[in-house]
Design a protein around this motif. Structure first.
Motif, PDB file in Angstrom:
ATOM      1  N   PRO A 216       8.087  -3.373  17.131  1.00  0.00           N
ATOM      2  CA  PRO A 216       7.434  -3.689  18.415  1.00  0.00           C
ATOM      3  C   PRO A 216       6.783  -2.519  19.126  1.00  0.00           C
ATOM      4  CG  PRO A 216       9.583  -4.763  18.258  1.00  0.00           C
ATOM      5  CD  PRO A 216       9.481  -3.851  17.080  1.00  0.00           C
ATOM      6  N   SER A 217       7.344  -1.316  19.005  1.00  0.00           N
ATOM      7  CA  SER A 217       6.804  -0.190  19.773  1.00  0.00           C
ATOM      8  C   SER A 217       5.561   0.428  19.144  1.00  0.00           C
ATOM      9  CB  SER A 217       7.878   0.907  19.914  1.00  0.00           C
ATOM     10  OG  SER A 217       8.183   1.480  18.648  1.00  0.00           O
ATOM     11  N   TRP A 218       5.218   0.040  17.932  1.00  0.00           N
ATOM     12  CA  TRP A 218       4.184   0.771  17.211  1.00  0.00           C
ATOM     13  C   TRP A 218       2.776   0.659  17.799  1.00  0.00           C
ATOM     14  CZ3 TRP A 218       4.647   2.119  11.395  1.00  0.00           C
ATOM     15  CH2 TRP A 218       5.879   2.748  11.172  1.00  0.00           C
ATOM     16  N   PRO A 219       2.365  -0.448  18.392  1.00  0.00           N
ATOM     17  CA  PRO A 219       1.031  -0.416  19.031  1.00  0.00           C
ATOM     18  C   PRO A 219       0.938   0.660  20.106  1.00  0.00           C
ATOM     19  CG  PRO A 219       1.773  -2.675  18.790  1.00  0.00           C
ATOM     20  CD  PRO A 219       2.938  -1.799  18.422  1.00  0.00           C
ATOM     21  N   HIS A 220       1.968   0.775  20.938  1.00  0.00           N
ATOM     22  CA  HIS A 220       1.974   1.811  21.975  1.00  0.00           C
ATOM     23  C   HIS A 220       1.961   3.200  21.341  1.00  0.00           C
ATOM     24  CE1 HIS A 220       2.583  -0.540  25.685  1.00  0.00           C
ATOM     25  NE2 HIS A 220       3.246  -1.391  24.925  1.00  0.00           N
ATOM     26  N   PHE A 221       2.741   3.366  20.259  1.00  0.00           N
ATOM     27  CA  PHE A 221       2.800   4.675  19.617  1.00  0.00           C
ATOM     28  C   PHE A 221       1.453   5.039  19.001  1.00  0.00           C
ATOM     29  CE2 PHE A 221       3.981   7.971  16.639  1.00  0.00           C
ATOM     30  CZ  PHE A 221       4.990   8.659  17.298  1.00  0.00           C
ATOM     31  N   ARG A 222       0.804   4.073  18.344  1.00  0.00           N
ATOM     32  CA  ARG A 222      -0.498   4.357  17.742  1.00  0.00           C
ATOM     33  C   ARG A 222      -1.517   4.741  18.809  1.00  0.00           C
ATOM     34  NH1 ARG A 222       0.515  -0.446  14.387  1.00  0.00           N
ATOM     35  NH2 ARG A 222      -0.968  -1.603  15.677  1.00  0.00           N
TER      36      ARG A 222
END
Length: 709
Positions: free
Chosen positions: A546-552
């Motif tokens: 779930p956090s990966w869009p924000h991380f990208r």
């Protein structure tokens, strides 16, 4: 730096010790002893051997005596809690040990004082007296004929972060005193023993953050032996040098290492010849003039102790490939990896592949592995030509990058690989940087339960070291470890740039990563003394986390904020359920394209990213312009996917949008749109690419109020 209770504990043994010293002083006058070279070890509890089991045998002076042998007589004149400052809470020059040291009539003195001066009772009040007091101490050993013994001044051994006063002042005062000690040495024409550097990488040897155990004292004894005798084991170039290496073209070529004191060293590289001598600390370094691409060459190093010749050396482009498991992912594991393995033989590409002695998988390491990890022997490697075997075991991304670079530049390429599966960013940052960072210093505390660290990392590390007997057992995931065990061994060896693929083990806390990553970049630029050292890094791919869009999106922004960094998009080659997508060729290719375009100036080669150039609100539309595109399009000729907008309520809704040239156009006649995002799915199926097939990154942007932004 001990409490009153601690001082009380050593009263009785101290009386026994004083008796032994008196016997030693009496023996000095005997004929046999008078012919020995007398070495007085002067200092505080570290010299005394406080907390060392059987300290009479295992303190550093005792171990030094064993190393020096019968021609020397070593006296331990350490006093626990002593300060150098004469107005300090326990001035060394007022102690019985000082009087005994003078009476010993030493030929050599080794002074290790200053740790207790970091006490708030001392340095803040009397720092201005430190230089004069230190020089007065040294002058006290002037002999009747006016001569002085040989003087060695020790840089202070480390004080680690878990010391109770570390954050409140000791950390800062410690380094102020270190600098002042160097001034004293210069004033007195004394020589320095750098206890600090090798011990600062060994927190496992300091149970109370201040006093080394027997093994730490052994390191001190060995260093003291080397400095007193000048015997550093003969000529030893740094481990980064070897047969088949590639040296960076068009820049000074440093070569360095150790040798016996004052040993003459003759070096020859191609037609260049340099002669130098090792210093008092055994260190030597030379710089050959820059050379153009080519080879093979030989590097010959001649010294009295031995001659070394490195063969098959190429001059070309050198890159460091580093990060965690997606960088460590091997060519033989990658999609269609057999093809590059079969065609691997290339005299123009050389590989230095640092292998871990044990993988960070879900197993408990044995005692031999645990010991090697503590000794910073976790990684090892040597330069090799590109063969089927060496390429199969090398980083897939690194190899594909290097192959493309070599084909386009037509010069030799050297690739150095240092990557460890699961390793977090903080393990690649040097310890001093972490200690002094107001936020990142928190990574050093209570690591096993520290929420700054991803839970998975903590659990895996605990499994690996579960059989350890040392409560301070180290692990590659620990802060600073991979810098100390890996990066520090190659820093200084000129490289063109860094490839970085990491972030999976820091995606739980994006805000912390936004501090960690630029701090690491700066740490390495300092380590290499290259303030413009380029970093090309991979954006995390698509995966159902779930956090990966924000991380990208955070990575996208970091690439625009940190000088000399470039990001390549990998989301179109992700795997919905596997953190290790096997198609590594496009990632390596995009990194190579970025290097060729942005660093080597080959602008006809497309770069591996499409950064946002501007976001403008026009009369009826919003225009998002991209800098490395002439024509945006959808890769499947379908409508734009995963484009969303939000008004002031902050709730995102799908938006069709359109593509015109290098712009995304979003209609907004009522001027209500406040935010726009794209590719905002953990496993993204966003489909906007440029004319070269390079995808647009996941992004979220705020829309300006008017076209002046």
């Amino acid at each position: 730096m001990k409490t009153k209770k601690q001082n009380t504990c050593i009263t009785s043994p101290g009386r026994v010790r004083n008796l032994l010293i008196l016997l030693l002083l009496a023996a000095v006058s005997l004929p046999g002893f008078s012919q020995k070279t007398r070495v007085a070890c002067i200092g505080n509890s570290v010299t005394f051997g406080y907390k060392i089991d059987k300290r009479e045998e295992n303190s550093y002076p005792a171990q030094l005596q064993e190393l020096l042998g019968n021609e020397y007589l070593v006296g331990n004149f350490g006093k626990s809690g002593a300060t150098l400052l004469r107005k300090g809470h326990r001035p060394y020059m007022e102690q019985e040990e000082f009087k005994q040291a003078v009476a010993f009539q030493p030929d050599v003195i080794i002074i290790s004082l200053g740790l207790n001066d970091t006490d708030p009772r001392n340095w803040p009040n009397y720092r201005d007296d430190f230089i004069a007091d230190y020089m007065s101490l040294i002058d006290s050993f002037r002999k009747a004929d006016g001569s002085k013994p040989e003087v060695w001044i020790g840089r202070m051994t480390p004080i680690f972060h878990s010391h109770p006063r570390f954050m409140s002042g000791t950390r800062d005062w410690f380094w102020q005193i270190q600098k002042t000690i160097e001034q004293v040495a210069e004033n007195c024409n004394a020589r320095i023993i750098d206890w600090h550097t090798p011990l600062h990488t060994r927190p496992d040897l300091f149970p109370d953050a201040l006093h080394p155990i027997k093994e730490g004292a052994a390191i001190m004894a060995q260093m003291a032996f080397q400095h007193i005798t000048g015997d550093f084991g003969g000529i030893r170039p740094a481990s980064i040098f070897g047969d088949h290496m590639v040296l960076q073209r068009d820049t000074l070529i440093p070569v360095w290492g150790l040798a016996n004191r004052n040993e003459e060293i003759k070096l020859k590289l191609n037609n260049q010849k340099i002669t130098t001598r090792a210093g008092v600390d055994g260190k030597w370094k030379v710089n050959f003039r820059a050379m153009p691409a080519g080879g093979p060459h030989k590097l010959k190093i001649e010294a009295e102790s031995r001659t070394i010749t490195f063969k098959d050396i190429m001059i070309g482009e050198v890159w460091l490939c580093t990060g965690q498991s997606n960088m460590a992912f091997k060519v033989r594991q990658s999609a269609k990896g057999q093809e590059p393995i079969s065609n691997a033989s290339s005299s123009q590409i050389r590989l230095m592949n640092f292998h871990p002695i044990a993988e960070t998988n879900n197993t408990a390491w044995d005692s031999t592995t645990l010991s090697k990890v503590n000794n910073l022997d976790y990684l090892s490697g040597k330069w090799e030509p590109a063969t089927e075997a060496s390429v199969a075991d090398f980083s897939a991304i690194g190899w594909y990058f290097g192959k493309k670079l070599q084909e386009e530049l037509d010069v030799p390429v050297g690739l150095i690989h240092v990557a460890v599966g699961g390793a977090p960013t903080e393990s690649f940052i040097d310890r001093k940087t972490l200690e002094f960072h107001p936020r990142l210093v928190n990574f050093l505390y209570s690591w096993n339960t520290n929420d700054h660290v991803m839970q998975w990392c903590r659990e895996r590390a605990q499994k690996n070291i579960s059989q350890a007997n040392n409560n301070l057992q180290r692990h590659p995931y620990h802060p600073a470890y991979l810098f100390e065990a890996g990066i520090s061994k190659i820093s200084g060896y000129p490289i063109k740039g860094v490839l970085w693929y990491q972030g999976e083990s820091n995606a739980h806390n994006i805000e912390l990563h936004e501090i960690l990553f630029p701090t690491m970049v700066k740490s390495w630029q300092i380590a290499w003394n290259q303030p413009n050292l380029p970093f090309i890094f991979a954006q995390l791919s698509s995966l159902n986390r779930p956090s990966w869009p924000h991380f990208r999106d955070s990575q996208r922004r970091l690439a625009t904020e940190i000088p000399y960094t470039w990001m390549v998009v990998t989301s179109d080659f992700g795997n919905e359920t596997d953190v290790h997508p096997v198609n590594k060729y496009p990632v390596g290719k995009r990194m190579a394209q970025t290097a060729l375009n942005q660093i080597y100036g080959l602008t006809h080669i497309p770069t591996g990213n499409n950064p946002i150039l501007s976001v403008k609100r026009l009369q009826n539309n919003i225009e998002i312009k991209f800098s490395h595109s002439d024509q945006l399009q959808t890769k499947d000729s379908e409508p734009i996917r995963e484009l969303e907008v939000a008004s002031k309520d902050g709730i995102f809704k799908p938006e069709a949008g359109s593509l015109e040239g290098n712009n995304i156009i979003i209609p907004d006649p009522e001027r209500t749109i406040k935010h726009i995002r794209y590719g905002w799915r953990p496993y993204s199926k966003g489909n906007i690419v440029n004319e070269h097939g390079i995808p647009v990154s996941t992004f979220q942007v705020e829309v300006p109020h008017d076209s002046n932004h």
